[in-house]
Design a protein around this motif. Structure first.
Motif, PDB file in Angstrom:
ATOM      1  N   ASP A 215      42.459  48.339  33.066  1.00 46.12           N
ATOM      2  CA  ASP A 215      41.537  47.837  32.041  1.00 46.12           C
ATOM      3  C   ASP A 215      40.368  47.051  32.615  1.00 46.12           C
ATOM      4  N   LEU A 216      40.438  46.692  33.889  1.00 45.83           N
ATOM      5  CA  LEU A 216      39.372  45.872  34.469  1.00 45.83           C
ATOM      6  C   LEU A 216      38.182  46.721  34.875  1.00 45.83           C
TER       7      LEU A 216
ATOM      8  N   SER B 283      48.655  48.272  34.579  1.00 42.44           N
ATOM      9  CA  SER B 283      47.983  48.400  33.281  1.00 42.44           C
ATOM     10  C   SER B 283      46.821  47.421  33.169  1.00 42.44           C
ATOM     11  N   ARG B 284      46.983  46.223  33.727  1.00 40.54           N
ATOM     12  CA  ARG B 284      45.883  45.247  33.736  1.00 40.54           C
ATOM     13  C   ARG B 284      44.736  45.752  34.616  1.00 40.54           C
TER      14      ARG B 284
ATOM     15  N   GLN C 104      40.545  37.534  36.168  1.00 44.47           N
ATOM     16  CA  GLN C 104      41.506  38.580  35.814  1.00 44.47           C
ATOM     17  C   GLN C 104      41.959  39.355  37.054  1.00 44.47           C
ATOM     18  N   TYR C 105      41.044  39.590  37.994  1.00 40.25           N
ATOM     19  CA  TYR C 105      41.421  40.244  39.252  1.00 40.25           C
ATOM     20  C   TYR C 105      42.382  39.373  40.045  1.00 40.25           C
TER      21      TYR C 105
ATOM     22  N   THR D 111      45.833  39.584  38.512  1.00 42.50           N
ATOM     23  CA  THR D 111      46.436  40.879  38.827  1.00 42.50           C
ATOM     24  C   THR D 111      46.939  40.912  40.268  1.00 42.50           C
TER      25      THR D 111
ATOM     26  N   VAL E 269      53.016  46.216  34.797  1.00 38.90           N
ATOM     27  CA  VAL E 269      52.110  45.301  34.088  1.00 38.90           C
ATOM     28  C   VAL E 269      50.817  45.127  34.874  1.00 38.90           C
ATOM     29  N   ALA E 270      50.926  44.939  36.178  1.00 43.12           N
ATOM     30  CA  ALA E 270      49.733  44.780  37.011  1.00 43.12           C
ATOM     31  C   ALA E 270      48.874  46.040  36.991  1.00 43.12           C
TER      32      ALA E 270
END
Length: 71
Positions: free
Chosen positions: A66-67, A62-63, A19-20, A23, A59-60
């Motif tokens: 959440d990480l 917001s992602r 996920q990182y 992003t 978008v990045a």
């Protein structure tokens, strides 16, 4: 049982790492869109690319919010 627990933990860490990476790629795409904006002389194209860059950063961000923070 301990091996299964460690395996599940490593799987979760791998997913978080993936996920990182996604992003980071999104942020690179946003930088690309922002950088290529100046090469267009047509104003609507510049505006579209700038909006696309801002949207990709949003978008990045917001992602990223959440990480989990890895230590």
């Amino acid at each position: 049982a301990q091996a299964e627990a460690l395996s599940a933990e490593s799987q979760q860490a791998g997913n978080t790492g993936d996920q990182y990476v996604v992003t980071t790629i999104l942020l690179a795409v946003a930088l690309f869109f922002a950088g290529v904006t100046s090469s267009f002389r047509y104003r609507p194209a510049q505006a579209f690319l700038l909006i696309l860059a801002i949207g990709t950063v949003a978008v990045a961000a917001s992602r990223l919010a959440d990480l989990p923070i890895l230590t």
